[in-house]
Design an enzyme around this catalytic site. Structure first.
Site, PDB file in Angstrom:
ATOM      1  N   SER A   1      40.010  48.371  36.449  1.00  0.00           N
ATOM      2  CA  SER A   1      38.714  47.576  36.305  1.00  0.00           C
ATOM      3  C   SER A   1      37.980  49.113  35.499  1.00  0.00           C
ATOM      4  O   SER A   1      38.651  49.752  35.849  1.00  0.00           O
ATOM      5  CB  SER A   1      38.506  47.747  37.689  1.00  0.00           C
TER       6      SER A   1
ATOM      7  N   TYR B   1      37.193  51.819  46.213  1.00  0.00           N
ATOM      8  CA  TYR B   1      37.831  50.491  44.976  1.00  0.00           C
ATOM      9  C   TYR B   1      37.585  51.651  43.903  1.00  0.00           C
ATOM     10  O   TYR B   1      38.599  51.696  42.862  1.00  0.00           O
ATOM     11  CB  TYR B   1      37.097  49.188  45.263  1.00  0.00           C
TER      12      TYR B   1
END
Length: 258
Positions: free
Chosen positions: A134, A147
């Protein structure tokens, strides 16, 4: 093999690969969704698609999936580690067990599946691993701390494997998409985050497969995302942290997760 194949980017990978004539091993928790997807892809593209439901947050589940595939005579030539989830909110208010599951799925499962799949690829002298990271890997994420840290791990791990195995015929790619048009932000409880325009999952897949063909170690789909990825190199880290914190600061009760 595509993990997290029942929705979002994983679903887009499944459709794209099936359209190219690839047989598929589909992995996710939702057995019904997987079975329906496997039937649809097999009928539409004339391929073999096998659904293997599994909860990859559980220790040993990742290796178990490859063992089940092997028992069916299936060995993945391409492994796409896409399954993952995020938590959003104040770190101390989020359930610890949920955050540890996040680490297990986003990191441990990626390591276990890669470790289990590599020997067969190396014996053939060819293969590929795509790990979905990501743009969160490019700087820390206040209010999504776990995350961001897990995706930084995925990026670092993938690039290290790229260097190790590219001379042995196995390609490894880390994909760093930005905001993507899936249910991710809505379900995680960060739908109001100032993440900008969301890219289509199909575009992320197309860009990543092209980067894999070119032998890239990582790819950041989208020009705007690539520009944002450079900001941590240009601005003080404290400034970047403040910008990201302003984008992600919870405006709903903390503790939601996906």
């Amino acid at each position: 093999m595509v993990t997290g194949a029942s929705s979002g980017i994983g679903l887009a990978y499944a459709h794209a690969l099936a359209a190219h004539g690839a047989d598929l091993i589909l992995v996710a928790r939702s057995e019904d969704k997987l079975n329906n997807l496997a039937r649809e892809l097999a009928q539409r593209h004339g391929i073999r698609a096998v659904a293997l439901a599994a909860d990859l947050t559980e220790a040993g589940a990742a290796g178990g999936v490859l063992a089940r595939a092997g028992a069916l005579g299936l060995t993945p030539d391409i492994l796409i580690n896409n399954a993952g989830f995020a938590t959003h909110g104040h770190f101390e208010k989020l359930p610890l067990e949920r955050q540890l599951d996040e680490i297990a799925l986003n990191c441990r499962a990626v390591v276990e599946l890669s470790h289990a799949a590599l020997p067969a690829m190396l014996s053939k002298g060819e293969g590929a691993i795509i790990n979905v990271a990501s743009t969160a890997a490019l700087q820390p994420l206040p209010y999504m701390a776990i995350y961001g840290a897990t995706k930084a791990f995925v990026l670092s791990f993938s690039e290290a494997l790229w260097q190790e195995y590219r001379v042995r015929g196995v390609r490894v790619l880390a994909v760093c998409p930005g905001a993507t048009d899936t249910a991710f932000f809505d379900v995680v409880g960060a739908a109001e985050a100032g993440v900008g325009t969301r890219m289509a999952a199909e575009t992320v897949v197309e860009v990543s497969l092209r980067a894999l063909d070119r032998g890239r170690s990582h790819v950041v789909p989208g020009g705007a995302n690539r520009m944002l990825g450079w900001l941590p190199r240009l601005l003080p880290r404290q400034t970047i942290l403040q910008i990201v914190a302003n984008m992600l600061r919870p405006r709903q009760p903390a503790g939601k997760s996906v």
